[in-house]
Motif scaffolding. Sequence first.
Motif, PDB file in Angstrom:
ATOM      1  N   ASP A 111       0.816  -1.219   0.000  1.00 29.04           N
ATOM      2  CA  ASP A 111       0.000   0.000   0.000  1.00 29.04           C
ATOM      3  C   ASP A 111       0.850   1.270   0.000  1.00 29.04           C
ATOM      4  OD1 ASP A 111      -2.858  -0.957   0.201  1.00 29.04           O
ATOM      5  OD2 ASP A 111      -1.976  -2.019   1.902  1.00 29.04           O
ATOM      6  N   PHE A 112       2.152   1.134   0.262  1.00 27.05           N
ATOM      7  CA  PHE A 112       3.024   2.310   0.354  1.00 27.05           C
ATOM      8  C   PHE A 112       4.100   2.342  -0.727  1.00 27.05           C
ATOM      9  CE2 PHE A 112       1.307   1.325   4.541  1.00 27.05           C
ATOM     10  CZ  PHE A 112       0.660   2.510   4.814  1.00 27.05           C
ATOM     11  N   LYS A 113       3.981   1.441  -1.702  1.00 24.72           N
ATOM     12  CA  LYS A 113       4.962   1.439  -2.801  1.00 24.72           C
ATOM     13  C   LYS A 113       4.907   2.766  -3.533  1.00 24.72           C
ATOM     14  CE  LYS A 113       6.234  -3.173  -3.795  1.00 24.72           C
ATOM     15  NZ  LYS A 113       5.801  -4.450  -4.286  1.00 24.72           N
ATOM     16  N   GLY A 114       6.083   3.308  -3.814  1.00 25.05           N
ATOM     17  CA  GLY A 114       6.159   4.593  -4.487  1.00 25.05           C
ATOM     18  C   GLY A 114       6.232   5.770  -3.541  1.00 25.05           C
ATOM     19  N   SER A 115       6.070   5.506  -2.232  1.00 23.55           N
ATOM     20  CA  SER A 115       6.153   6.574  -1.223  1.00 23.55           C
ATOM     21  C   SER A 115       7.369   6.365  -0.324  1.00 23.55           C
ATOM     22  CB  SER A 115       4.906   6.579  -0.333  1.00 23.55           C
ATOM     23  OG  SER A 115       3.759   6.925  -1.061  1.00 23.55           O
ATOM     24  N   THR A 116       8.003   7.453   0.051  1.00 27.00           N
ATOM     25  CA  THR A 116       9.008   7.404   1.096  1.00 27.00           C
ATOM     26  C   THR A 116       8.244   7.316   2.410  1.00 27.00           C
ATOM     27  OG1 THR A 116      10.595   8.685  -0.188  1.00 27.00           O
ATOM     28  CG2 THR A 116      10.887   8.686   2.206  1.00 27.00           C
ATOM     29  N   VAL A 117       8.621   6.373   3.274  1.00 26.68           N
ATOM     30  CA  VAL A 117       7.867   6.118   4.502  1.00 26.68           C
ATOM     31  C   VAL A 117       8.698   6.470   5.732  1.00 26.68           C
ATOM     32  CG1 VAL A 117       6.801   4.309   5.930  1.00 26.68           C
ATOM     33  CG2 VAL A 117       6.450   4.312   3.450  1.00 26.68           C
ATOM     34  N   MET A 118       8.092   7.248   6.634  1.00 29.08           N
ATOM     35  CA  MET A 118       8.669   7.508   7.952  1.00 29.08           C
ATOM     36  C   MET A 118       7.860   6.667   8.937  1.00 29.08           C
ATOM     37  SD  MET A 118       9.507  11.597   8.000  1.00 29.08           S
ATOM     38  CE  MET A 118       7.821  12.165   7.697  1.00 29.08           C
ATOM     39  N   LEU A 126       5.256  19.494   6.666  1.00 27.23           N
ATOM     40  CA  LEU A 126       5.035  20.902   6.317  1.00 27.23           C
ATOM     41  C   LEU A 126       6.246  21.477   5.600  1.00 27.23           C
ATOM     42  CD1 LEU A 126       3.252  22.235   9.530  1.00 27.23           C
ATOM     43  CD2 LEU A 126       2.229  21.888   7.270  1.00 27.23           C
ATOM     44  N   GLU A 127       7.433  21.142   6.105  1.00 24.55           N
ATOM     45  CA  GLU A 127       8.671  21.644   5.497  1.00 24.55           C
ATOM     46  C   GLU A 127       8.843  21.133   4.065  1.00 24.55           C
ATOM     47  OE1 GLU A 127      11.037  23.739   6.776  1.00 24.55           O
ATOM     48  OE2 GLU A 127       9.804  24.047   8.567  1.00 24.55           O
ATOM     49  N   LEU A 128       8.335  19.937   3.783  1.00 24.45           N
ATOM     50  CA  LEU A 128       8.488  19.353   2.449  1.00 24.45           C
ATOM     51  C   LEU A 128       7.613  20.035   1.410  1.00 24.45           C
ATOM     52  CD1 LEU A 128       8.639  15.573   3.396  1.00 24.45           C
ATOM     53  CD2 LEU A 128      10.518  16.954   2.462  1.00 24.45           C
ATOM     54  N   GLY A 129       6.578  20.728   1.853  1.00 27.55           N
ATOM     55  CA  GLY A 129       5.693  21.426   0.918  1.00 27.55           C
ATOM     56  C   GLY A 129       5.021  20.460  -0.042  1.00 27.55           C
ATOM     57  N   GLU A 153       6.289  18.368  -1.981  1.00 27.11           N
ATOM     58  CA  GLU A 153       6.932  17.047  -2.003  1.00 27.11           C
ATOM     59  C   GLU A 153       6.336  16.097  -0.959  1.00 27.11           C
ATOM     60  OE1 GLU A 153      11.439  17.401  -3.369  1.00 27.11           O
ATOM     61  OE2 GLU A 153      11.024  18.597  -1.577  1.00 27.11           O
ATOM     62  N   ALA A 154       5.578  16.630  -0.011  1.00 30.28           N
ATOM     63  CA  ALA A 154       4.972  15.794   1.030  1.00 30.28           C
ATOM     64  C   ALA A 154       4.016  14.759   0.446  1.00 30.28           C
ATOM     65  CB  ALA A 154       4.244  16.667   2.057  1.00 30.28           C
ATOM     66  N   ASP A 155       3.515  15.009  -0.762  1.00 33.33           N
ATOM     67  CA  ASP A 155       2.621  14.047  -1.421  1.00 33.33           C
ATOM     68  C   ASP A 155       3.314  12.721  -1.697  1.00 33.33           C
ATOM     69  OD1 ASP A 155       0.624  15.922  -1.404  1.00 33.33           O
ATOM     70  OD2 ASP A 155       0.926  16.555  -3.476  1.00 33.33           O
ATOM     71  N   LYS A 156       4.651  12.726  -1.706  1.00 34.76           N
ATOM     72  CA  LYS A 156       5.415  11.508  -1.995  1.00 34.76           C
ATOM     73  C   LYS A 156       5.903  10.825  -0.716  1.00 34.76           C
ATOM     74  CE  LYS A 156       7.282  13.927  -5.999  1.00 34.76           C
ATOM     75  NZ  LYS A 156       8.500  14.584  -6.503  1.00 34.76           N
ATOM     76  N   VAL A 157       5.445  11.324   0.449  1.00 38.17           N
ATOM     77  CA  VAL A 157       5.930  10.833   1.742  1.00 38.17           C
ATOM     78  C   VAL A 157       4.745  10.409   2.604  1.00 38.17           C
ATOM     79  CG1 VAL A 157       7.291  11.428   3.802  1.00 38.17           C
ATOM     80  CG2 VAL A 157       7.898  12.400   1.571  1.00 38.17           C
ATOM     81  N   GLN A 158       4.953   9.356   3.394  1.00 41.11           N
ATOM     82  CA  GLN A 158       3.889   8.846   4.247  1.00 41.11           C
ATOM     83  C   GLN A 158       4.391   8.616   5.667  1.00 41.11           C
ATOM     84  OE1 GLN A 158       0.457   7.945   3.182  1.00 41.11           O
ATOM     85  NE2 GLN A 158       0.444   8.280   5.380  1.00 41.11           N
TER      86      GLN A 158
END
Length: 196
Positions: free
Chosen positions: A52-59, A83-86, A88-93
């Motif tokens: 479900d998280f393929k393609g996303s950078t995961v924290m 917030l800092e990622l602006g 680009e946050a769409d690519k992070v989970q």
Amino acid sequence: MYRFFLGFLASAVLAWAGIAQAETALHNVKGFLPDLRFTLQAAGGQTMTEDDFKGSTVMLFFGYASCPDVCPTTMAQLSQVMLELGDEADKVQIVFVSVDPHRDTPDILQAYVEAFDSNAIGLTGTEKQVADVARRYRVAFQIEKPSGDNPDNYEVAHSRGVYIFDASGKARYLAADTESVEVLTAGVRTLLEQQG
């Protein structure tokens, strides 16, 4: 004694991860920790896996919704990173895995993480599912004895750290829960640049 063990374990994992690369102050765990893999429960009766998280950078962070200090502080830091990622946050989970499966139902957990970041995902499961994921990433936790007459009045001692996986699910960085927002953001940006 157990709290000492948790601190020792976290220090050992960070030391074992090796010296950080020059590109970031985070601990490089590439090749040292396993890829992202789990089967856990999300809100609404949904089963989620690493797919479900393929393609996303995961924290990834382990904690629990009733945690009095560390978990809310870390979740606030991770939401600040988003917030800092602006754009680009769409690519992070942000993925928060509960080590308190008795009290943290999927819906309770999701409400908790959404208080920090509306796109964060809270995951839990059976005792075995949670223990399996924790063991995979060398996370130690122990449910303390309840205080008073209420069986739900207890704390959970757990090791701390933020695991960062790249878009293909490879473990890349391990950060102390005390790491600054700036360093976390720089590490995530490094991975985003590498994925293009």
